[in-house]
Design a protein around this motif. Structure first.
Motif, PDB file in Angstrom:
ATOM      1  N   ASP A   1      -1.307   8.184  -8.348  1.00 52.11           N
ATOM      2  CA  ASP A   1      -1.815   6.693  -8.833  1.00 52.11           C
ATOM      3  C   ASP A   1      -0.723   5.880  -9.474  1.00 52.11           C
ATOM      4  O   ASP A   1      -0.636   4.481  -9.533  1.00 52.11           O
TER       5      ASP A   1
ATOM      6  N   ARG B   1       1.177   4.514  -6.754  1.00 51.12           N
ATOM      7  CA  ARG B   1       0.515   3.456  -6.247  1.00 51.12           C
ATOM      8  C   ARG B   1       0.543   2.117  -7.054  1.00 51.12           C
ATOM      9  O   ARG B   1       0.696   0.992  -6.595  1.00 51.12           O
ATOM     10  N   LYS B   2       0.488   2.379  -8.335  1.00 48.82           N
ATOM     11  CA  LYS B   2       0.714   1.175  -9.496  1.00 48.82           C
ATOM     12  C   LYS B   2       1.953   0.263  -9.152  1.00 48.82           C
ATOM     13  O   LYS B   2       2.024  -0.813  -9.505  1.00 48.82           O
TER      14      LYS B   2
ATOM     15  N   PRO C   1       6.157   2.543  -1.401  1.00 48.83           N
ATOM     16  CA  PRO C   1       5.655   2.637  -0.003  1.00 48.83           C
ATOM     17  C   PRO C   1       5.012   4.047   0.466  1.00 48.83           C
ATOM     18  O   PRO C   1       4.011   4.107   1.085  1.00 48.83           O
ATOM     19  N   TRP C   2       5.803   5.123   0.287  1.00 50.82           N
ATOM     20  CA  TRP C   2       5.787   6.389   0.673  1.00 50.82           C
ATOM     21  C   TRP C   2       5.886   7.413  -0.443  1.00 50.82           C
ATOM     22  O   TRP C   2       6.986   7.224  -1.403  1.00 50.82           O
TER      23      TRP C   2
ATOM     24  N   MET D   1       0.756  -1.069  -0.112  1.00 52.84           N
ATOM     25  CA  MET D   1       0.051  -0.064   0.083  1.00 52.84           C
ATOM     26  C   MET D   1       0.742   1.277  -0.047  1.00 52.84           C
ATOM     27  O   MET D   1       1.720   1.302   0.671  1.00 52.84           O
ATOM     28  N   THR D   2       0.555   2.269  -0.820  1.00 52.76           N
ATOM     29  CA  THR D   2       1.043   3.349  -1.080  1.00 52.76           C
ATOM     30  C   THR D   2       0.763   4.389   0.061  1.00 52.76           C
ATOM     31  O   THR D   2      -0.503   4.638   0.080  1.00 52.76           O
ATOM     32  N   ARG D   3       1.681   5.071   0.869  1.00 55.85           N
ATOM     33  CA  ARG D   3       0.968   6.132   1.731  1.00 55.85           C
ATOM     34  C   ARG D   3       1.336   7.460   1.371  1.00 55.85           C
ATOM     35  O   ARG D   3       2.655   7.591   0.932  1.00 55.85           O
TER      36      ARG D   3
ATOM     37  N   ASP E   1      -6.538  13.822   2.301  1.00 57.87           N
ATOM     38  CA  ASP E   1      -6.235  12.455   1.596  1.00 57.87           C
ATOM     39  C   ASP E   1      -4.815  12.137   1.907  1.00 57.87           C
ATOM     40  O   ASP E   1      -4.014  11.324   1.145  1.00 57.87           O
TER      41      ASP E   1
ATOM     42  N   GLY F   1       3.437   0.176  -6.511  1.00 59.14           N
ATOM     43  CA  GLY F   1       3.672  -0.386  -5.190  1.00 59.14           C
ATOM     44  C   GLY F   1       4.638   0.499  -4.253  1.00 59.14           C
ATOM     45  O   GLY F   1       5.121  -0.157  -3.497  1.00 59.14           O
TER      46      GLY F   1
ATOM     47  N   ASP G   1      -2.006  10.717   4.534  1.00 65.13           N
ATOM     48  CA  ASP G   1      -1.725   9.749   5.743  1.00 65.13           C
ATOM     49  C   ASP G   1      -0.588  10.185   6.799  1.00 65.13           C
ATOM     50  O   ASP G   1      -0.979  10.178   7.991  1.00 65.13           O
TER      51      ASP G   1
END
Length: 199
Positions: free
Chosen positions: A101, A104-105, A109-110, A1-3, A126, A107, A128
Motif C-alpha cells: 500500500d 501504491r500511494k 508501477p511494479w 496503478m501499481t501492479r 492478488d 504510484g 498481477d
C-alpha cells in the motif's frame, strides 16, 4: 496503478538471486523473509507468540530467536510447521500488504513480493503476475547441501517439506529455469524486465 509481481520458488532454487537482480534493476521488493525477521525481533509480539507455542528452548540467552532450534522442531513435523504458520502467517500477510500500500500511494508501477509461501498462502490471487524460479531436484538438493552444510537426507527432508516446484510451476505466468549458470539466469531476468517495460 501499481501492479504486483509475485516471486517464488523452492528452497535453494535461486529465488533470492532473482530477487536481487530485480532490485538492482530498480524494482522495489517486499521481502517476506525480512518481514518475518522484523516480526520476530526480541520482545516483539511475534517472538512472544512463538515462545508461548514452542517453549523457552527456541530463545537464545540474549533473548533472540534461535532459528536452528525452531527449524529442527518444524522441518520434520507437519503439525509443528502448521502451528508455526498459523502464528506467523496472519502477521506476515498484514505487514506485506501494508508495505505494498505504501508503494501504491507513491504510484510505483511494479512492486515485487518475494514470498517463499506465495502460492501456499494464496498471495498469488492478488498478484498481477506470478514468477516461479525452478530447478531440477538433483541440482536443488546439491545446492542446498553445499549452502547449508546438510546431508542428503537433511536436504531431502527440507525439499519435501515444501510444495513441489512442479506444483508451483502450474501457478506461474513465467517460469525462470535456474539449472544453468548465472549468465543464463541474468538473461531470463532481463527478458522479464523487457516484458514489464512493454506492459
Amino acid at each position: 496503478m501499481t501492479r504486483v509481481i509475485g516471486l517464488t520458488g523452492g528452497i535453494a532454487s535461486g529465488k533470492s538471486t532473482v530477487s536481487r537482480m530485480l532490485a538492482t534493476a530498480g524494482l522495489p521488493i517486499v521481502d517476506a523473509d525480512q518481514v518475518v525477521r522484523t516480526l520476530q525481533q526480541p520482545s516483539s509480539q511475534g517472538l512472544q507468540a512463538l515462545e508461548q507455542a514452542f517453549g523457552r528452548n527456541i530463545i537464545t540467552a540474549t533473548g533472540e530467536l534461535d532459528r536452528s532450534a525452531l527449524g529442527q522442531l518444524v522441518f520434520n513435523d507437519d503439525q509443528q510447521r502448521n502451528k508455526l504458520n498459523r502464528i506467523m502467517q496472519p502477521m506476515v500477510w498484514n505487514e506485506i500488504w501494508q508495505e505494498v500500500d505504501q508503494f501504491r500511494k507513491q504510484g510505483i508501477p511494479w512492486v515485487v513480493l518475494d514470498v517463499p509461501l506465495l502460492i501456499e498462502e494464496h498471495y498469488d490471487r492478488d498478484c498481477d503476475l506470478v514468477i516461479v524460479v525452478a530447478v531440477d531436484r538433483a541440482i536443488q538438493r546439491q545446492r542446498l547441501m553445499d549452502r547449508n552444510h546438510l546431508t542428503v537426507d537433511q536436504a531431502e527432508a527440507r525439499i519435501v517439506s515444501q510444495m513441489s516446484l512442479e506444483e508451483k510451476k502450474r501457478h506461474a505466468d513465467i517460469v525462470i529455469d535456474n539449472n544453468g549458470n548465472l549468465q543464463k539466469l541474468r538473461q531470463q531476468v532481463e527478458a522479464v524486465l523487457k516484458r514489464l517495460k512493454e506492459q
